[in-house]
Design an enzyme around this catalytic site. Structure first.
Site, PDB file in Angstrom:
ATOM      1  N   HIS A   1       0.839  -1.207   0.000  1.00 47.77           N
ATOM      2  CA  HIS A   1       0.000   0.000   0.000  1.00 47.77           C
ATOM      3  C   HIS A   1       0.875   1.259   0.000  1.00 47.77           C
ATOM      4  O   HIS A   1       0.574   2.242  -0.671  1.00 47.77           O
ATOM      5  CB  HIS A   1      -0.874   0.062   1.258  1.00 47.77           C
ATOM      6  CG  HIS A   1      -1.935  -0.990   1.363  1.00 47.77           C
ATOM      7  ND1 HIS A   1      -2.101  -1.765   2.489  1.00 47.77           N
ATOM      8  CD2 HIS A   1      -2.906  -1.384   0.498  1.00 47.77           C
ATOM      9  CE1 HIS A   1      -3.129  -2.593   2.318  1.00 47.77           C
ATOM     10  NE2 HIS A   1      -3.622  -2.386   1.115  1.00 47.77           N
TER      11      HIS A   1
ATOM     12  N   LYS B   1     -18.057  -4.746  10.493  1.00 47.40           N
ATOM     13  CA  LYS B   1     -17.242  -4.631  11.702  1.00 47.40           C
ATOM     14  C   LYS B   1     -16.382  -5.869  11.943  1.00 47.40           C
ATOM     15  O   LYS B   1     -16.159  -6.281  13.072  1.00 47.40           O
ATOM     16  CB  LYS B   1     -18.121  -4.384  12.944  1.00 47.40           C
ATOM     17  CG  LYS B   1     -18.864  -3.064  12.935  1.00 47.40           C
ATOM     18  CD  LYS B   1     -19.125  -2.607  14.347  1.00 47.40           C
ATOM     19  CE  LYS B   1     -19.999  -1.401  14.521  1.00 47.40           C
ATOM     20  NZ  LYS B   1     -20.111  -0.428  13.521  1.00 47.40           N
TER      21      LYS B   1
ATOM     22  N   ARG C   1      -2.111  -5.857  -8.293  1.00 44.51           N
ATOM     23  CA  ARG C   1      -1.047  -6.838  -8.069  1.00 44.51           C
ATOM     24  C   ARG C   1      -0.997  -7.794  -9.254  1.00 44.51           C
ATOM     25  O   ARG C   1      -0.177  -7.665 -10.132  1.00 44.51           O
ATOM     26  CB  ARG C   1      -1.292  -7.617  -6.776  1.00 44.51           C
ATOM     27  CG  ARG C   1      -0.919  -6.824  -5.550  1.00 44.51           C
ATOM     28  CD  ARG C   1      -1.540  -7.366  -4.312  1.00 44.51           C
ATOM     29  NE  ARG C   1      -2.980  -7.192  -4.343  1.00 44.51           N
ATOM     30  CZ  ARG C   1      -3.769  -7.290  -3.301  1.00 44.51           C
ATOM     31  NH1 ARG C   1      -3.273  -7.603  -2.134  1.00 44.51           N
ATOM     32  NH2 ARG C   1      -5.067  -7.096  -3.412  1.00 44.51           N
TER      33      ARG C   1
ATOM     34  N   SER D   1      -3.026  -7.615   3.138  1.00 47.04           N
ATOM     35  CA  SER D   1      -3.221  -7.481   4.587  1.00 47.04           C
ATOM     36  C   SER D   1      -3.610  -8.829   5.191  1.00 47.04           C
ATOM     37  O   SER D   1      -3.100  -9.224   6.240  1.00 47.04           O
ATOM     38  CB  SER D   1      -4.312  -6.452   4.884  1.00 47.04           C
ATOM     39  OG  SER D   1      -3.980  -5.213   4.340  1.00 47.04           O
TER      40      SER D   1
HETATM   41  P1  ADP Z   1      -9.870  -3.546  -0.269  1.00 51.36           P
HETATM   42  O1  ADP Z   1     -10.198  -4.076   1.077  1.00 51.36           O
HETATM   43  O2  ADP Z   1     -10.743  -2.463  -0.793  1.00 51.36           O
HETATM   44  O3  ADP Z   1      -9.510  -4.598  -1.318  1.00 51.36           O
HETATM   45  P2  ADP Z   1      -7.152  -3.055   0.518  1.00 51.36           P
HETATM   46  O4  ADP Z   1      -6.937  -2.177   1.678  1.00 51.36           O
HETATM   47  O5  ADP Z   1      -6.831  -4.488   0.644  1.00 51.36           O
HETATM   48  O6  ADP Z   1      -8.564  -2.745  -0.044  1.00 51.36           O
HETATM   49  O7  ADP Z   1      -6.317  -2.469  -0.679  1.00 51.36           O
HETATM   50  C1  ADP Z   1      -6.555  -1.180  -1.175  1.00 51.36           C
HETATM   51  C2  ADP Z   1      -5.985  -1.099  -2.574  1.00 51.36           C
HETATM   52  O8  ADP Z   1      -4.589  -1.370  -2.520  1.00 51.36           O
HETATM   53  C3  ADP Z   1      -6.575  -2.081  -3.568  1.00 51.36           C
HETATM   54  O9  ADP Z   1      -6.630  -1.457  -4.843  1.00 51.36           O
HETATM   55  C4  ADP Z   1      -5.574  -3.192  -3.593  1.00 51.36           C
HETATM   56  O10 ADP Z   1      -5.568  -3.867  -4.839  1.00 51.36           O
HETATM   57  C5  ADP Z   1      -4.285  -2.416  -3.405  1.00 51.36           C
HETATM   58  N1  ADP Z   1      -3.227  -3.247  -2.843  1.00 51.36           N
HETATM   59  C6  ADP Z   1      -3.283  -4.075  -1.781  1.00 51.36           C
HETATM   60  N2  ADP Z   1      -2.098  -4.699  -1.572  1.00 51.36           N
HETATM   61  C7  ADP Z   1      -1.257  -4.246  -2.542  1.00 51.36           C
HETATM   62  C8  ADP Z   1       0.103  -4.515  -2.900  1.00 51.36           C
HETATM   63  N3  ADP Z   1       0.833  -5.417  -2.247  1.00 51.36           N
HETATM   64  N4  ADP Z   1       0.613  -3.839  -3.952  1.00 51.36           N
HETATM   65  C9  ADP Z   1      -0.148  -2.952  -4.621  1.00 51.36           C
HETATM   66  N5  ADP Z   1      -1.426  -2.665  -4.380  1.00 51.36           N
HETATM   67  C10 ADP Z   1      -1.984  -3.302  -3.337  1.00 51.36           C
END
Ligand code: ADP
Length: 162
Positions: A17, A41, A90, A128
């Site tokens: 992120h 939640k 990704r 995550s």
């Molecule tokens: P959501 O719960 O909406 O999928 P996330 O918080 O997991 O959101 O991720 C937010 C954004 O960041 C999404 O577009 C996701 O694809 C991107 N993202 C998550 N992990 C990575 C990573 N390792 N590299 C690049 N982008 C990522």
């Protein structure tokens, strides 16, 4: 002045992120990282904790701010006077979900554009959820998250031995 919004759960923020936020922050005047308040939640960290961790991790980027939002993203975008949504990509597996989301948002708010930023190969496996799962079972995740997140993971997730 162009403001972009990077929305997500960020439960918690990872180095993947951060990479996307850094690239977006270098392209736009302002980047607003928007932490989604999960309606079910079922997040590991509260929205306050997720914001604190994100703020700490992005402190080196002066044009980045962190806020939370509820409900429809496009309503938040309009409220914040931004027309640019940033999402990270990704692998191909992200594409279908992200494309659907972008199409839905375009139907709801045609003036808003979704920009995709490809991740660096070294973060392409990071999520995550993956980090939390690996941590729970004793995996080494120290290099995948900022130090403040690592510390809070240790406080929040008890190790499992099975
Ligand atoms: P959501 O719960 O909406 O999928 P996330 O918080 O997991 O959101 O991720 C937010 C954004 O960041 C999404 O577009 C996701 O694809 C991107 N993202 C998550 N992990 C990575 C990573 N390792 N590299 C690049 N982008 C990522």
């Amino acid at each position: 002045m162009i403001r972009a919004v990077y929305p997500g759960s960020f439960d918690p923020i990872t180095n993947g992120h951060i990479y996307i936020a850094e690239r977006a922050a270098s392209l736009f005047d302002e980047l607003l990282l928007a932490v989604l308040v999960n309606p079910e939640k079922n997040s590991t960290f509260s929205v306050e904790e997720r914001q604190i961790m994100a703020r700490e991790a992005l402190i080196h980027l002066p044009n980045v701010t962190v806020k939370y939002f509820n409900g429809l993203l496009v309503n938040f975008m309009r409220q914040e006077q931004s027309r640019i949504i940033i999402r990270g990509l990704r692998a191909l597996s992200d594409f279908e979900y992200e494309f659907q989301l972008a199409q839905m948002n375009r139907q709801l708010a045609p003036e808003i554009e979704t920009f995709f930023i490809a991740t660096d190969a070294k973060y392409s496996y990071l999520s995550s959820r993956g980090i939390k799962d690996a941590f729970r079972f004793g995996g080494t995740v120290r290099d995948m998250v900022p130090p403040g997140v690592y510390r809070r993971l240790r406080e929040r997730i008890p190790p499992t031995n099975s």
